[in-house]
Structure formats: structure tokens, C-alpha cells
Design a protein around this motif. Structure first.
Motif, mmCIF file in Angstrom:
data_model
loop_
_atom_site.group_PDB
_atom_site.id
_atom_site.type_symbol
_atom_site.label_atom_id
_atom_site.label_comp_id
_atom_site.label_asym_id
_atom_site.label_seq_id
_atom_site.Cartn_x
_atom_site.Cartn_y
_atom_site.Cartn_z
ATOM 1 N N ARG A 74 51.610 45.998 -11.994
ATOM 2 C CA ARG A 74 51.885 47.296 -12.620
ATOM 3 C C ARG A 74 52.443 48.297 -11.611
ATOM 4 O O ARG A 74 53.022 49.303 -11.973
ATOM 5 N N GLU A 75 52.222 48.009 -10.350
ATOM 6 C CA GLU A 75 52.627 48.922 -9.291
ATOM 7 C C GLU A 75 54.091 48.686 -8.901
ATOM 8 O O GLU A 75 54.879 49.607 -8.898
ATOM 9 N N CYS A 76 54.423 47.438 -8.576
ATOM 10 C CA CYS A 76 55.771 47.158 -8.056
ATOM 11 C C CYS A 76 56.594 46.266 -8.986
ATOM 12 O O CYS A 76 57.704 45.867 -8.647
ATOM 13 N N ASN A 77 56.033 45.914 -10.158
ATOM 14 C CA ASN A 77 56.732 45.088 -11.146
ATOM 15 C C ASN A 77 57.068 43.674 -10.682
ATOM 16 O O ASN A 77 57.891 42.998 -11.290
ATOM 17 N N HIS A 78 56.454 43.248 -9.624
ATOM 18 C CA HIS A 78 56.669 41.901 -9.122
ATOM 19 C C HIS A 78 56.037 40.895 -10.095
ATOM 20 O O HIS A 78 54.906 41.073 -10.530
ATOM 21 N N VAL A 79 56.791 39.838 -10.446
ATOM 22 C CA VAL A 79 56.268 38.791 -11.327
ATOM 23 C C VAL A 79 55.957 37.558 -10.478
ATOM 24 O O VAL A 79 56.785 37.119 -9.683
ATOM 25 N N PHE A 80 54.750 37.038 -10.636
ATOM 26 C CA PHE A 80 54.332 35.933 -9.771
ATOM 27 C C PHE A 80 53.416 34.965 -10.504
ATOM 28 O O PHE A 80 52.792 35.300 -11.512
ATOM 29 N N GLY A 81 53.348 33.749 -9.986
ATOM 30 C CA GLY A 81 52.456 32.743 -10.536
ATOM 31 C C GLY A 81 51.042 32.989 -10.037
ATOM 32 O O GLY A 81 50.830 33.257 -8.862
ATOM 33 N N ILE A 82 50.082 32.922 -10.958
ATOM 34 C CA ILE A 82 48.688 33.164 -10.587
ATOM 35 C C ILE A 82 47.994 31.818 -10.417
ATOM 36 O O ILE A 82 48.015 30.988 -11.318
ATOM 37 N N SER A 83 47.403 31.622 -9.248
ATOM 38 C CA SER A 83 46.649 30.388 -9.068
ATOM 39 C C SER A 83 45.186 30.718 -8.791
ATOM 40 O O SER A 83 44.877 31.773 -8.219
ATOM 41 N N ASN A 84 44.321 29.843 -9.223
ATOM 42 C CA ASN A 84 42.864 30.017 -9.086
ATOM 43 C C ASN A 84 42.364 31.348 -9.657
ATOM 44 O O ASN A 84 41.399 31.917 -9.166
ATOM 45 N N PHE A 85 43.052 31.823 -10.681
ATOM 46 C CA PHE A 85 42.676 33.066 -11.356
ATOM 47 C C PHE A 85 42.531 34.244 -10.394
ATOM 48 O O PHE A 85 41.663 35.089 -10.526
ATOM 49 N N ASN A 86 43.386 34.250 -9.393
ATOM 50 C CA ASN A 86 43.401 35.334 -8.431
ATOM 51 C C ASN A 86 44.432 36.379 -8.864
ATOM 52 O O ASN A 86 45.624 36.246 -8.590
ATOM 53 N N PHE A 87 43.935 37.399 -9.560
ATOM 54 C CA PHE A 87 44.823 38.408 -10.118
ATOM 55 C C PHE A 87 45.101 39.519 -9.111
ATOM 56 O O PHE A 87 44.571 40.617 -9.211
ATOM 57 N N GLN A 88 45.910 39.183 -8.131
ATOM 58 C CA GLN A 88 46.278 40.192 -7.142
ATOM 59 C C GLN A 88 47.747 40.014 -6.788
ATOM 60 O O GLN A 88 48.197 38.885 -6.551
ATOM 61 N N CYS A 89 48.471 41.106 -6.769
ATOM 62 C CA CYS A 89 49.892 41.036 -6.451
ATOM 63 C C CYS A 89 50.071 40.580 -5.000
ATOM 64 O O CYS A 89 49.520 41.191 -4.086
ATOM 65 N N PRO A 90 50.846 39.502 -4.794
ATOM 66 C CA PRO A 90 51.050 39.014 -3.420
ATOM 67 C C PRO A 90 51.948 39.941 -2.605
ATOM 68 O O PRO A 90 52.004 39.856 -1.389
ATOM 69 N N CYS A 92 52.157 43.649 -3.001
ATOM 70 C CA CYS A 92 51.586 44.945 -2.607
ATOM 71 C C CYS A 92 50.050 44.954 -2.674
ATOM 72 O O CYS A 92 49.422 45.977 -2.455
ATOM 73 N N GLU A 93 49.467 43.789 -3.023
ATOM 74 C CA GLU A 93 48.013 43.600 -3.069
ATOM 75 C C GLU A 93 47.300 44.438 -4.129
ATOM 76 O O GLU A 93 46.080 44.563 -4.115
ATOM 77 N N ASN A 94 48.062 44.980 -5.041
ATOM 78 C CA ASN A 94 47.481 45.727 -6.151
ATOM 79 C C ASN A 94 46.771 44.756 -7.101
ATOM 80 O O ASN A 94 47.195 43.620 -7.264
ATOM 81 N N ARG A 95 45.684 45.219 -7.706
ATOM 82 C CA ARG A 95 44.939 44.347 -8.614
ATOM 83 C C ARG A 95 45.168 44.661 -10.090
ATOM 84 O O ARG A 95 44.582 44.034 -10.960
ATOM 85 N N ALA A 96 46.007 45.677 -10.348
ATOM 86 C CA ALA A 96 46.345 45.985 -11.744
ATOM 87 C C ALA A 96 47.527 45.108 -12.147
ATOM 88 O O ALA A 96 48.677 45.400 -11.842
ATOM 89 N N VAL A 97 47.179 43.994 -12.781
ATOM 90 C CA VAL A 97 48.190 42.994 -13.091
ATOM 91 C C VAL A 97 48.158 42.682 -14.583
ATOM 92 O O VAL A 97 47.092 42.486 -15.160
ATOM 93 N N ASP A 98 49.319 42.659 -15.214
ATOM 94 C CA ASP A 98 49.400 42.258 -16.619
ATOM 95 C C ASP A 98 49.746 40.779 -16.696
ATOM 96 O O ASP A 98 50.598 40.297 -15.947
ATOM 97 N N ILE A 99 49.099 40.112 -17.618
ATOM 98 C CA ILE A 99 49.427 38.698 -17.824
ATOM 99 C C ILE A 99 50.673 38.618 -18.708
ATOM 100 O O ILE A 99 50.685 39.155 -19.813
ATOM 101 N N VAL A 100 51.709 37.972 -18.217
ATOM 102 C CA VAL A 100 52.949 37.888 -18.995
ATOM 103 C C VAL A 100 53.169 36.489 -19.570
ATOM 104 O O VAL A 100 53.969 36.300 -20.474
ATOM 105 N N ALA A 101 52.472 35.495 -19.047
ATOM 106 C CA ALA A 101 52.544 34.139 -19.594
ATOM 107 C C ALA A 101 51.262 33.407 -19.262
ATOM 108 O O ALA A 101 50.605 33.708 -18.262
ATOM 109 N N GLY A 102 50.900 32.436 -20.110
ATOM 110 C CA GLY A 102 49.709 31.643 -19.839
ATOM 111 C C GLY A 102 48.615 31.797 -20.875
ATOM 112 O O GLY A 102 47.582 31.150 -20.806
#
Ligand SMILES: [Zn+2]
Length: 114
Positions: A74-90, A92-102
């Protein structure tokens, strides 16, 4: 059991389609299953076979397409694959992440005989 409930709701959809289109036989069911749903494909297939007995879906092939878990920061709009249910932006390390697939769990396609 989680998978049994899923198959139950899938068959409600399938039954409705069978009635609506007067389908004689279902040959193949293609499912999209997101990683977030924590569905075990082997168990799902086994449940499907049990449910399909004595229905138009008996002997139908169940194809499960897994959808990887993806998040969008939500901070930098970076889209990334989440592994091990670690919801943290790689990035900017922000934890406010929206799930876009899965989170998908639906029938993508039915192959039938009319
Ligand atoms: Zn970020």
C-alpha cells in the motif's frame, strides 16, 4: 474437513449448470485454487471422486490450477510473491499489504457432453 465443504459447494454449482444446460456428462472440471485457500489437491481430488459417484460427473477429470499468493504494497505499490505467509513488502518493509492473487477458488471451465 475443509476440502469436503469445498467440493460440496462446487457440486451445488455443477448441479445448477447440469439442470440449466441439460448436460449429459461432465468430462473435465478445471478449478482455479489460490494458495491462500490452503487446499490440499490430493484430498480435494479424492473428495471430488466420492461426490461424483452416481452423478453426471462420475469419472470426470479434476484439473487443479494453483494460483500463487501475490501481494501489493500500500506504501510503494510494489507487487510481489508472498512465501511462507510473510506479508511484508520486500522493497520498503511495510506490512500494509493487499492480497491481489491467491484467494481464488472457482470453476474456471467445464468440459461437458450435451
Ligand atoms: Zn512497499
Amino acid at each position: 474437513m475443509h476440502e469436503m465443504a469445498i467440493v460440496d459447494s462446487l457440486f451445488q454449482i455443477i448441479d445448477a449448470k447440469v439442470k440449466e444446460h441439460q448436460i449429459k456428462k461432465i468430462l473435465k472440471v478445471k478449478l482455479k485454487v489460490g494458495e491462500m485457500t490452503v487446499v490440499e489437491p490430493m484430498t480435494l481430488t479424492a473428495c471430488f471422486k466420492v461426490y461424483a459417484q452416481n452423478t453426471v460427473a462420475e469419472g470426470a477429470e479434476l484439473v487443479i490450477e494453483r494460483v500463487p499468493l501475490m501481494g501489493k504494497c500500500r506504501e510503494c505499490n510494489h507487487v510481489f510473491g508472498i512465501s511462507n505467509f510473510n506479508f511484508q513488502c520486500p522493497q520498503c518493509e511495510n506490512r500494509a499489504v493487499d492480497i491481489v492473487a491467491g484467494r481464488e477458488l472457482y470453476i474456471e471451465n467445464l468440459e461437458v457432453e450435451m
